[in-house]
Design a protein around this motif. Structure first.
Motif, mmCIF file in Angstrom:
data_model
loop_
_atom_site.group_PDB
_atom_site.id
_atom_site.type_symbol
_atom_site.label_atom_id
_atom_site.label_comp_id
_atom_site.label_asym_id
_atom_site.label_seq_id
_atom_site.Cartn_x
_atom_site.Cartn_y
_atom_site.Cartn_z
ATOM 1 N N ALA A 109 0.823 -1.207 0.000
ATOM 2 C CA ALA A 109 0.000 0.000 0.000
ATOM 3 C C ALA A 109 0.858 1.258 0.000
ATOM 4 O O ALA A 109 0.539 2.238 -0.686
ATOM 5 N N VAL A 110 1.950 1.252 0.745
ATOM 6 C CA VAL A 110 2.838 2.421 0.784
ATOM 7 C C VAL A 110 3.471 2.648 -0.584
ATOM 8 O O VAL A 110 3.535 3.789 -1.067
ATOM 9 N N PHE A 111 3.920 1.585 -1.249
ATOM 10 C CA PHE A 111 4.513 1.740 -2.566
ATOM 11 C C PHE A 111 3.481 2.211 -3.592
ATOM 12 O O PHE A 111 3.786 3.014 -4.477
ATOM 13 N N ALA A 112 2.250 1.717 -3.498
ATOM 14 C CA ALA A 112 1.197 2.176 -4.407
ATOM 15 C C ALA A 112 0.904 3.652 -4.180
ATOM 16 O O ALA A 112 0.705 4.413 -5.132
ATOM 17 N N PHE A 113 0.890 4.080 -2.919
ATOM 18 C CA PHE A 113 0.661 5.488 -2.603
ATOM 19 C C PHE A 113 1.792 6.366 -3.134
ATOM 20 O O PHE A 113 1.545 7.422 -3.721
ATOM 21 N N LEU A 114 3.033 5.923 -2.948
ATOM 22 C CA LEU A 114 4.165 6.701 -3.449
ATOM 23 C C LEU A 114 4.149 6.778 -4.975
ATOM 24 O O LEU A 114 4.447 7.832 -5.550
#
Length: 65
Positions: free
Chosen positions: A44-49
């Motif tokens: 989720a963090v990588f998708a957000f970034l």
């Protein structure tokens, strides 16, 4: 379904290992649960970034005609 059929084969050929696997499966699942949650969070963090980095390009592109 395939896992169940494999377990049935194991039960026929080596029933002590099949019963041990049946007993240990919930314990292993509980031990792996924190790693799954960490994996979901990192994804989720990588998708957000990625979305944050692509935002200026999406804003400058404008609406499709």
């Amino acid at each position: 379904m395939a896992a169940f059929l494999i377990w049935l084969l194991l039960l026929v050929f080596c029933w002590p290992i099949a019963l041990l696997a049946l007993v240990l499966y919930p314990i292993v699942w509980l031990l792996m649960l924190p790693f799954r949650l960490v994996g979901i969070t990192v994804n989720a963090v990588f998708a957000f970034l990625g979305a944050l980095l692509m935002l200026p390009a999406r804003v400058l592109r404008g609406r499709p005609a």
